[in-house]
Design an enzyme around this catalytic site. Sequence first.
Site, PDB file in Angstrom:
ATOM      1  N   SER A  31       0.803  -1.223   0.000  1.00  0.00           N
ATOM      2  CA  SER A  31       0.000   0.000   0.000  1.00  0.00           C
ATOM      3  C   SER A  31       0.837   1.274   0.000  1.00  0.00           C
ATOM      4  O   SER A  31       0.534   2.227  -0.728  1.00  0.00           O
ATOM      5  CB  SER A  31      -0.950   0.003   1.204  1.00  0.00           C
ATOM      6  N   GLU A 106      10.843  -8.650  -4.567  1.00  0.00           N
ATOM      7  CA  GLU A 106      11.272  -7.445  -3.845  1.00  0.00           C
ATOM      8  C   GLU A 106      12.739  -7.540  -3.452  1.00  0.00           C
ATOM      9  O   GLU A 106      13.493  -6.571  -3.589  1.00  0.00           O
ATOM     10  CB  GLU A 106      10.397  -7.251  -2.607  1.00  0.00           C
TER      11      GLU A 106
END
Length: 232
Positions: A31, A106
Amino acid sequence: MTDLNALKRAAAAKALDYVVDGMKLGLGSGSTAELFVELLAPRVRGGQKLLCVPTSERTAEKARKLGITLASLDDLAPLDLTVDGADEADRNLDLIKGGGGMLLREKIVAASSHKMLVIADETKMVPRLGKFPLPVEVVEFGHKAIAARLVKALEALGYVQPQLRLRQAENEPFRTDCGNVIYDCDLGAIQNAGKLGSAIHAVPGVVEHGLFVGIAATLLVATPGEVEVISR
């Protein structure tokens, strides 16, 4: 009551100070990282030239819709900077990531960058990692047997009755963008993140874990009224 979304946006906005024209940029997932992508888009529309590598299919889709130019990591590495969020962070800049399930990509993108910049709101800061369950990505083949060996490895390090849960999505095992499954490990306070990470990696079938130790260079932590900068 603190507006967490406002804090996330403040951290994301501060990260723009580290972006310069011509950069090769890694775009994180989650987010807070998505807010950064939203805030980055007007710069691109204004003429700033950036080439970006997304860490997830969701981030890639959002970036494309906003007109951000994407390229493959193989074509761009090494990157100048990766901007990403965290599920937990301490003041040594060690992290737990992977709550969204994208820890493998990531970590690959972060490790392929000259610098990793982490953006977070104050709720993500902890005195010691471990309150957030540690995600461990494993291959689907034999994943239950892999989890059993993982439990033994954790017990050998002194973690008492570690609880591992296979992550679910719509009553099916959650699958990462790379097609693997994730076990979330409730360990409590982590005593030695580096040693723990090495022990987890040694279990055959483990692809990656969510401990990011010694990878982040700068942490931007948004609190009401300011964004604190913590650097190595």
